[in-house]
Design an enzyme around this catalytic site. Structure first.
Site, PDB file in Angstrom:
ATOM      1  N   HIS A  68       0.828  -1.230   0.000  1.00 23.78           N
ATOM      2  CA  HIS A  68       0.000   0.000   0.000  1.00 23.78           C
ATOM      3  C   HIS A  68       0.852   1.265   0.000  1.00 23.78           C
ATOM      4  O   HIS A  68       0.693   2.114  -0.896  1.00 23.78           O
ATOM      5  CB  HIS A  68      -0.972  -0.018   1.172  1.00 23.78           C
ATOM      6  CG  HIS A  68      -1.633   1.299   1.427  1.00 23.78           C
ATOM      7  ND1 HIS A  68      -2.475   1.908   0.510  1.00 23.78           N
ATOM      8  CD2 HIS A  68      -1.560   2.151   2.491  1.00 23.78           C
ATOM      9  CE1 HIS A  68      -2.889   3.062   0.996  1.00 23.78           C
ATOM     10  NE2 HIS A  68      -2.346   3.232   2.193  1.00 23.78           N
ATOM     11  N   HIS A  92       3.955   6.555   5.944  1.00 28.52           N
ATOM     12  CA  HIS A  92       2.825   7.319   6.485  1.00 28.52           C
ATOM     13  C   HIS A  92       1.951   6.541   7.470  1.00 28.52           C
ATOM     14  O   HIS A  92       1.209   7.136   8.250  1.00 28.52           O
ATOM     15  CB  HIS A  92       1.963   7.886   5.338  1.00 28.52           C
ATOM     16  CG  HIS A  92       1.070   6.890   4.668  1.00 28.52           C
ATOM     17  ND1 HIS A  92       1.463   6.161   3.568  1.00 28.52           N
ATOM     18  CD2 HIS A  92      -0.212   6.515   4.925  1.00 28.52           C
ATOM     19  CE1 HIS A  92       0.470   5.386   3.177  1.00 28.52           C
ATOM     20  NE2 HIS A  92      -0.557   5.571   3.981  1.00 28.52           N
ATOM     21  N   GLU A  96       1.005   4.994  13.129  1.00 25.41           N
ATOM     22  CA  GLU A  96      -0.374   4.653  13.487  1.00 25.41           C
ATOM     23  C   GLU A  96      -0.582   3.146  13.639  1.00 25.41           C
ATOM     24  O   GLU A  96      -1.320   2.704  14.513  1.00 25.41           O
ATOM     25  CB  GLU A  96      -1.311   5.192  12.402  1.00 25.41           C
ATOM     26  CG  GLU A  96      -2.778   5.092  12.754  1.00 25.41           C
ATOM     27  CD  GLU A  96      -3.636   5.696  11.662  1.00 25.41           C
ATOM     28  OE1 GLU A  96      -4.796   5.285  11.543  1.00 25.41           O
ATOM     29  OE2 GLU A  96      -3.155   6.582  10.939  1.00 25.41           O
ATOM     30  N   ASP A  97       0.083   2.341  12.800  1.00 28.14           N
ATOM     31  CA  ASP A  97      -0.232   0.913  12.731  1.00 28.14           C
ATOM     32  C   ASP A  97       0.868  -0.011  13.254  1.00 28.14           C
ATOM     33  O   ASP A  97       0.713  -1.227  13.208  1.00 28.14           O
ATOM     34  CB  ASP A  97      -0.548   0.516  11.277  1.00 28.14           C
ATOM     35  CG  ASP A  97      -1.828   1.179  10.771  1.00 28.14           C
ATOM     36  OD1 ASP A  97      -2.644   1.582  11.610  1.00 28.14           O
ATOM     37  OD2 ASP A  97      -1.988   1.300   9.541  1.00 28.14           O
ATOM     38  N   ASP A 159      -2.961   8.436  -0.787  1.00 27.09           N
ATOM     39  CA  ASP A 159      -3.371   7.344   0.095  1.00 27.09           C
ATOM     40  C   ASP A 159      -4.841   6.985  -0.159  1.00 27.09           C
ATOM     41  O   ASP A 159      -5.206   5.816  -0.304  1.00 27.09           O
ATOM     42  CB  ASP A 159      -3.156   7.779   1.550  1.00 27.09           C
ATOM     43  CG  ASP A 159      -3.736   6.795   2.549  1.00 27.09           C
ATOM     44  OD1 ASP A 159      -3.359   5.615   2.509  1.00 27.09           O
ATOM     45  OD2 ASP A 159      -4.570   7.214   3.378  1.00 27.09           O
ATOM     46  N   ASP A 279     -22.610  16.481 -25.058  1.00 26.97           N
ATOM     47  CA  ASP A 279     -21.153  16.687 -25.020  1.00 26.97           C
ATOM     48  C   ASP A 279     -20.448  15.568 -24.262  1.00 26.97           C
ATOM     49  O   ASP A 279     -19.648  15.792 -23.376  1.00 26.97           O
ATOM     50  CB  ASP A 279     -20.810  18.062 -24.432  1.00 26.97           C
ATOM     51  CG  ASP A 279     -21.415  18.265 -23.045  1.00 26.97           C
ATOM     52  OD1 ASP A 279     -22.385  17.560 -22.719  1.00 26.97           O
ATOM     53  OD2 ASP A 279     -20.914  19.128 -22.316  1.00 26.97           O
TER      54      ASP A 279
END
Length: 727
Positions: A68, A92, A96-97, A159, A279
């Site tokens: 990812h 990034h 957090e993870d 992301d 269009d």
């Protein structure tokens, strides 16, 4: 799981080599197109760091999690972003993870990268009352980080784009929620920053996830229409190229197909069927200079007639996101309208990459593009809105309003162009000029004629704002302003105003409560004040007075606690009810936001009244005969004696109920009678009892009870009026 000295998971050398070959090698090949070897080596170090941190983690698709962040880096590499942005993109999610902390990022990759990673990370450690509040707080944090460094939002958009590309593995309900958030927040941000390539893909992916059936039907309809129309467009494109060559104009022509989401929005907004959207295909013309843009426009207008009123010059007046191009609709072969966009190659690059094109062009010293300027102006506005917003949800609401600008262009008296969202008013215009102009505006002229401040502006108008030194924002402006900047400034002023009024009212209530207890507020010493502030967890005496004025603290209880501290009252008696009759609070009608008049009974000067201390609102004044006021058994400590000042000022609302014969012109005669009695009608409601009789409830403005009686008498004298009473 075993850990190394840094606390990150250890990955076997063969597995690491496999990840490098599968994921990093293609990225490195892509980066070699515009970065030097030293930068790519640092990005590889970040990849190895991230691969270790995410070791053992997989996505819902079953792929290693590191796939990812590498995909996010690929998207940013397409935008030719710098090395620090790509390192932050790969890292990034590690804070957090994983077990990685901010300080480790700083130690390994420096403050710049750590700041970018921190800006993208969510507020995972803070608990919120609701999911909406958490989303709003995360959004505000992300946007404020973006103001400091716009690369934060570029990483976040990349992301989100990769997450949307892989959304199929999610549950249907989660897919719809993420798609709705994407269409509501992220695509407008991409649009505002001029990132059209990312915006278009986010829109189509969001549309496909939110409305899969509609997306499939529209895509199939476009595919069926493609054959015949594509041949027509190809023929037009060939004629363009021949004529450009004849006129010795160097130009590239590109046929393009409208995306399903664009078609869907057009069908929705204009209530069209697919067959009526002509269009679907368009031609884009790219030239070398601005002069060539207008030459090309003349050439295509000579080939095919333009559709009146459909020409837009976004070169002279760029869009809010800095987008520049000439747009025209032509009558093509067989009467089919054809959209043509004409722009320079540089404008096209900025149209696709927006603010990210800054990094592509900075080597050429180009820092002053229209896109850059507009984007940075918006970021500065965001900072001002953030400073004025009361909470994250208010900030999110304000920014969402600002993210959907259907622009109008108006002029100052000096000829300067001001860009505003559609339905913007003169007050929005005033705040766009300067906050002080907005705060002190009292009137406006539109095309040299006086007009109400609430008048929606139209493109091409000249607007002049008239200010007065002592003027202040009006709370009613919030009902019609549309720009986030105007709304944030008005709210900030009203909050400051309410605080000041609440402090003054709190001082009055506390002084009267002390008189009732045989004390004097002027005798309070600092030691007793400090002790009571600690008791009520307030920072200053003004904070305590504000709490009293807003009804969050009861003045008699504060006084009793003060007396207990002075040794004049047993602490066990602090909460005892009674304690002497207080002098009434005098109401003048000009107290502002902390004194309001109950909508259930509409008191006016001359009525016998009582006051109720409502939490967060201050004093709410009721008539003594009001059913709400008669039930004073509940919270007796919150009911106050209030009286009107000898000569109150201002106008007050009152409701009158009229029974009248149901005849033509009856309401007009009632309105005339009210006007003749020196009053205005604010609201009218009808309740037809039968074909002959109707009940009309009107809300009028009066100065006092005597004025109200005069209005009622004037109505009662009308021939068809049966009965008049006050609510």
């Amino acid at each position: 799981m075993e850990s190394g000295q840094t606390g990150t998971p250890v990955v076997a050398a063969t597995a690491e080599s496999h990840l490098t070959d599968v994921f990093f090698a293609p990225l490195a090949q892509h980066l070699a197109e515009y970065l030097d070897a030293a930068d790519i080596a640092r990005i590889r170090t970040a990849f190895e760091f991230g691969a270790q941190a995410h070791a053992g983690q997989t996505r819902k698709s079953g792929e290693p999690y590191i796939s990812h962040p590498i995909a996010v880096a690929h998207i940013l590499a397409d935008l030719r972003m710098d090395e620090a942005t790509l390192v932050a993109a790969i890292l990034h999610d590690v804070v957090e993870d994983t077990d990685i902390v901010h300080d480790q990022i700083v130690a390994e990759f420096g403050e710049e990268v750590a700041h970018l990673v921190d800006g993208v990370s969510k507020l995972a450690q803070i608990r919120f009352k609701s999911k909406a509040e958490a989303q709003a707080a995360n959004f505000r944090k992300m946007m404020m980080a973006m103001v400091e460094d716009v690369r934060v939002i570029l990483i976040k958009l990349a992301d989100r784009l990769h997450n949307m590309r892989t959304l199929g593995v999610m549950r249907p309900d989660k897919r719809r929620r993420i798609a709705r958030e994407t269409l509501d927040i992220y695509t407008p941000i991409a649009n505002r920053l001029g990132l059209n390539a990312i915006r278009h893909e986010l829109e189509d992916l969001g549309f496909a996830s939110l409305h899969p059936l509609r997306h499939r039907i529209l895509s199939e309809a476009v595919r069926r229409a493609r054959g015949n129309r594509k041949e027509i467009v190809a023929g037009i494109q060939e004629r363009f190229e021949q004529r450009f060559a004849h006129e010795r104009l160097t130009a590239d022509t590109l046929a393009r197909e409208k995306r399903p989401y664009s078609i869907y929005r057009k069908m929705q907004s204009k209530h069209l069927s697919f067959k009526e959207v002509f269009d679907v295909f368009a031609v884009r013309v790219l030239v070398d200079s601005v002069d060539d843009c207008y030459r090309a426009l003349g050439i295509v207008h000579n080939l095919y007639k333009p559709l009146p009123g459909r020409f837009k010059d976004y070169i002279a007046i760029p869009k809010a996101n800095g987008y520049q191009s000439l747009h025209t609709i032509l009558f093509g072969p067989h009467g089919i309208p054809l959209e043509v966009q004409i722009r320079t190659h540089e404008m096209h690059q900025f149209a696709e990459s927006g603010i990210a094109a800054h990094w592509l062009y900075k080597a050429q010293g180009d820092h002053g593009s229209v896109t850059q300027t507009r984007a940075r102006e918006w970021l500065r506005d965001l900072l001002e809105i953030q400073q004025k917003a009361g909470n994250p949800q208010e900030f999110l609401e304000s920014v969402k309003v600002d993210l959907f600008p259907d622009e109008v262009y108006v002029f100052t008296p000096m000829g300067e162009i001001i860009e505003l969202p559609r339905r913007a008013t003169a007050v929005d215009f005033a705040y766009a000029i300067h906050t002080d102009v907005g705060n002190t505006c009292v009137a406006c002229k539109i095309d040299r004629r006086f007009a109400p401040l609430s008048t929606p502006l139209e493109s091409g108008q000249t607007v002049e704002v008239i200010t007065a030194p002592g003027a202040v924002p009006n709370p009613s402006w919030l009902s019609f302003v549309v720009t986030a900047r105007a709304r944030a400034n008005i709210r900030a002023y009203l909050k400051h105003l309410q605080d000041a009024e609440a402090i003054r009212l709190g001082h009055r209530l506390l002084a009267k409560a002390m008189v009732a207890e045989g004390c004097d507020i002027e005798e309070l010493d600092e030691a007793r004040i400090d002790k009571i502030l600690r008791e009520y967890h307030q920072e200053s005496f003004n904070d305590l007075l504000r709490e009293i004025g807003l009804g969050n603290r009861m003045a008699p209880l504060v006084v009793r606690l003060l007396k207990a501290e002075a040794g004049k009252l047993d602490p066990d008696e602090i909460l005892r009810e009674g304690g002497g009759k207080q002098a009434p609070v005098i109401i003048s009608g000009t107290e502002g936001l902390v004194v309001s008049f109950a909508g259930c009974c509409h008191p006016v000067p001359g009525d016998a009244v009582v006051g109720f201390l409502s939490t967060g609102r201050g004093i709410v004044v009721h008539r003594q005969g009001c059913s709400n006021a008669s039930d004073a058994g509940e919270h007796p400590e919150r009911w106050l004696a209030v009286e009107w000042e000898a000569e109150p000022t201002g106008e007050y609302q009152s409701q009158i109920s009229i029974q009248a014969n149901n005849v033509r012109g009856g309401l007009a005669r009632i309105a005339a009678a009210v006007s003749d009695a020196g009053s205005d009608i604010d609201d009218v409601r009808f309740d037809d009892r039968d074909v002959n009789l109707t009940i009309i409830d009107i809300t009028v403005r009066v100065t006092d009870r005597i004025h109200l009686a005069r209005v009622m008498r004037a109505i009662k004298q009308l021939r068809d009026v049966v009965r008049v009473s006050r609510h």
